[in-house]
Design a protein around this motif. Sequence first.
Motif, PDB file in Angstrom:
ATOM      1  N   GLN A  35     -56.062  96.543  45.582  1.00  0.00           N
ATOM      2  CA  GLN A  35     -55.758  95.121  45.466  1.00  0.00           C
ATOM      3  C   GLN A  35     -55.105  94.789  44.112  1.00  0.00           C
ATOM      4  N   MET A  36     -55.256  95.675  43.126  1.00  0.00           N
ATOM      5  CA  MET A  36     -54.579  95.457  41.839  1.00  0.00           C
ATOM      6  C   MET A  36     -53.068  95.463  42.053  1.00  0.00           C
ATOM      7  N   MET A  37     -52.582  96.421  42.849  1.00  0.00           N
ATOM      8  CA  MET A  37     -51.147  96.483  43.153  1.00  0.00           C
ATOM      9  C   MET A  37     -50.745  95.239  43.930  1.00  0.00           C
ATOM     10  N   ARG A  38     -51.618  94.805  44.828  1.00  0.00           N
ATOM     11  CA  ARG A  38     -51.362  93.605  45.636  1.00  0.00           C
ATOM     12  C   ARG A  38     -51.169  92.383  44.737  1.00  0.00           C
ATOM     13  N   ALA A  39     -51.946  92.311  43.660  1.00  0.00           N
ATOM     14  CA  ALA A  39     -51.825  91.193  42.719  1.00  0.00           C
ATOM     15  C   ALA A  39     -50.408  91.121  42.147  1.00  0.00           C
ATOM     16  N   PHE A  40     -49.854  92.274  41.777  1.00  0.00           N
ATOM     17  CA  PHE A  40     -48.483  92.285  41.234  1.00  0.00           C
ATOM     18  C   PHE A  40     -47.472  91.855  42.286  1.00  0.00           C
ATOM     19  N   LEU A  41     -47.668  92.312  43.523  1.00  0.00           N
ATOM     20  CA  LEU A  41     -46.766  91.925  44.608  1.00  0.00           C
ATOM     21  C   LEU A  41     -46.821  90.416  44.854  1.00  0.00           C
ATOM     22  N   LEU A  42     -48.021  89.856  44.890  1.00  0.00           N
ATOM     23  CA  LEU A  42     -48.163  88.414  45.163  1.00  0.00           C
ATOM     24  C   LEU A  42     -47.575  87.575  44.027  1.00  0.00           C
ATOM     25  N   ALA A  43     -47.770  88.017  42.793  1.00  0.00           N
ATOM     26  CA  ALA A  43     -47.182  87.301  41.646  1.00  0.00           C
ATOM     27  C   ALA A  43     -45.658  87.316  41.764  1.00  0.00           C
ATOM     28  N   GLN A  44     -45.110  88.473  42.151  1.00  0.00           N
ATOM     29  CA  GLN A  44     -43.660  88.608  42.330  1.00  0.00           C
ATOM     30  C   GLN A  44     -43.183  87.714  43.473  1.00  0.00           C
ATOM     31  N   ARG A  45     -43.854  87.796  44.597  1.00  0.00           N
ATOM     32  CA  ARG A  45     -43.467  87.055  45.800  1.00  0.00           C
ATOM     33  C   ARG A  45     -43.510  85.541  45.585  1.00  0.00           C
ATOM     34  N   HIS A  46     -44.539  85.070  44.898  1.00  0.00           N
ATOM     35  CA  HIS A  46     -44.705  83.624  44.695  1.00  0.00           C
ATOM     36  C   HIS A  46     -44.130  83.152  43.356  1.00  0.00           C
ATOM     37  N   GLN A  47     -43.535  84.082  42.629  1.00  0.00           N
ATOM     38  CA  GLN A  47     -42.889  83.805  41.335  1.00  0.00           C
ATOM     39  C   GLN A  47     -43.812  83.058  40.369  1.00  0.00           C
ATOM     40  N   VAL A  48     -45.006  83.612  40.204  1.00  0.00           N
ATOM     41  CA  VAL A  48     -45.980  83.068  39.261  1.00  0.00           C
ATOM     42  C   VAL A  48     -46.525  84.213  38.405  1.00  0.00           C
ATOM     43  N   PRO A  49     -46.940  83.920  37.177  1.00  0.00           N
ATOM     44  CA  PRO A  49     -47.551  84.977  36.362  1.00  0.00           C
ATOM     45  C   PRO A  49     -49.004  85.220  36.779  1.00  0.00           C
ATOM     46  N   LEU A  50     -49.524  86.364  36.388  1.00  0.00           N
ATOM     47  CA  LEU A  50     -50.941  86.642  36.576  1.00  0.00           C
ATOM     48  C   LEU A  50     -51.694  85.803  35.554  1.00  0.00           C
ATOM     49  N   SER A  51     -52.834  85.242  35.931  1.00  0.00           N
ATOM     50  CA  SER A  51     -53.637  84.483  34.963  1.00  0.00           C
ATOM     51  C   SER A  51     -54.210  85.445  33.929  1.00  0.00           C
ATOM     52  N   LEU A  52     -54.587  84.909  32.793  1.00  0.00           N
ATOM     53  CA  LEU A  52     -55.161  85.721  31.722  1.00  0.00           C
ATOM     54  C   LEU A  52     -56.407  86.463  32.206  1.00  0.00           C
ATOM     55  N   SER A  53     -57.261  85.778  32.969  1.00  0.00           N
ATOM     56  CA  SER A  53     -58.477  86.430  33.459  1.00  0.00           C
ATOM     57  C   SER A  53     -58.152  87.541  34.463  1.00  0.00           C
ATOM     58  N   LEU A  54     -57.125  87.337  35.286  1.00  0.00           N
ATOM     59  CA  LEU A  54     -56.711  88.370  36.239  1.00  0.00           C
ATOM     60  C   LEU A  54     -56.181  89.590  35.493  1.00  0.00           C
ATOM     61  N   LYS A  55     -55.373  89.355  34.449  1.00  0.00           N
ATOM     62  CA  LYS A  55     -54.876  90.470  33.628  1.00  0.00           C
ATOM     63  C   LYS A  55     -56.045  91.249  33.036  1.00  0.00           C
ATOM     64  N   GLY A  56     -57.041  90.534  32.537  1.00  0.00           N
ATOM     65  CA  GLY A  56     -58.223  91.175  31.962  1.00  0.00           C
ATOM     66  C   GLY A  56     -58.966  92.009  32.988  1.00  0.00           C
ATOM     67  N   MET A  57     -59.093  91.471  34.195  1.00  0.00           N
ATOM     68  CA  MET A  57     -59.790  92.204  35.264  1.00  0.00           C
ATOM     69  C   MET A  57     -59.047  93.482  35.634  1.00  0.00           C
ATOM     70  N   ILE A  58     -57.722  93.404  35.660  1.00  0.00           N
ATOM     71  CA  ILE A  58     -56.930  94.610  35.973  1.00  0.00           C
ATOM     72  C   ILE A  58     -57.165  95.651  34.879  1.00  0.00           C
ATOM     73  N   ARG A  59     -57.061  95.237  33.633  1.00  0.00           N
ATOM     74  CA  ARG A  59     -57.287  96.181  32.512  1.00  0.00           C
ATOM     75  C   ARG A  59     -58.682  96.800  32.557  1.00  0.00           C
ATOM     76  N   GLU A  60     -59.683  95.985  32.860  1.00  0.00           N
ATOM     77  CA  GLU A  60     -61.072  96.475  32.897  1.00  0.00           C
ATOM     78  C   GLU A  60     -61.321  97.453  34.039  1.00  0.00           C
ATOM     79  N   ASN A  61     -60.506  97.372  35.096  1.00  0.00           N
ATOM     80  CA  ASN A  61     -60.742  98.190  36.282  1.00  0.00           C
ATOM     81  C   ASN A  61     -59.718  99.304  36.494  1.00  0.00           C
ATOM     82  N   LEU A  62     -58.895  99.578  35.495  1.00  0.00           N
ATOM     83  CA  LEU A  62     -57.860 100.606  35.630  1.00  0.00           C
ATOM     84  C   LEU A  62     -58.438 101.961  36.028  1.00  0.00           C
ATOM     85  N   SER A  63     -59.612 102.273  35.527  1.00  0.00           N
ATOM     86  CA  SER A  63     -60.215 103.589  35.809  1.00  0.00           C
ATOM     87  C   SER A  63     -60.518 103.783  37.298  1.00  0.00           C
ATOM     88  N   LEU A  64     -60.523 102.692  38.060  1.00  0.00           N
ATOM     89  CA  LEU A  64     -60.762 102.802  39.503  1.00  0.00           C
ATOM     90  C   LEU A  64     -59.549 103.368  40.257  1.00  0.00           C
TER      91      LEU A  64
END
Length: 180
Positions: A35-64
């Motif tokens: 779903q991390m990859m999905r987040a980038f796709l949805l941000a691209q598709r809807h032309q919006v940035p990732l929220s700061l908290s979403l960016k943090g969650m992605i960084r915190e879960n990279l090891s997954l």
Amino acid sequence: LLGYMTRRQIEPDFYILRGELRVSSSEVFVREPAQMMRAFLLAQRHQVPLSLSLKGMIRENLSLINDKVRRSRQINETFFEILRSPRDVGKTLHAMHHLQFLNQYIPEFGRIFCKVQHDLYHTYTVDTHSLFAVEEILKLRAGVYAEAHPVLTRLANDIEKPELLLLAVMFHDIGKGEGK
């Protein structure tokens, strides 16, 4: 302004609020790392940035993002969907790079992260140079160089699967992460 302040659910796990992509629960990526990859796709598709908290969650879960996730059909199809998009491919790849998601998804790319080339021709690190090269291909396909390079522009647009060209360009210096 009213729409800007309204929560707009776009998928079960994702919504847009105040012009930013947000995630419904901090457990989304633990349950389904792809779903991390999905987040980038949805941000691209809807032309919006990732929220700061979403960016943090992605960084915190990279090891997954392990080998099993990397090889999953879901994450790879989503990545190719990002590359096939008619807009914001470079911007999306830069966002993935900035959060070090690309390094985790493509470990070989991680080995060129911030890698300096010590020669006369390379002004940028290998990773940045590779992403700039992708953007040049995107410009070529968009017709930016049509006047100066009509044959290259035509050839770039004749390619049946442009996402594979973008991937090849992105990987053109990937071996530099292995040493000389």
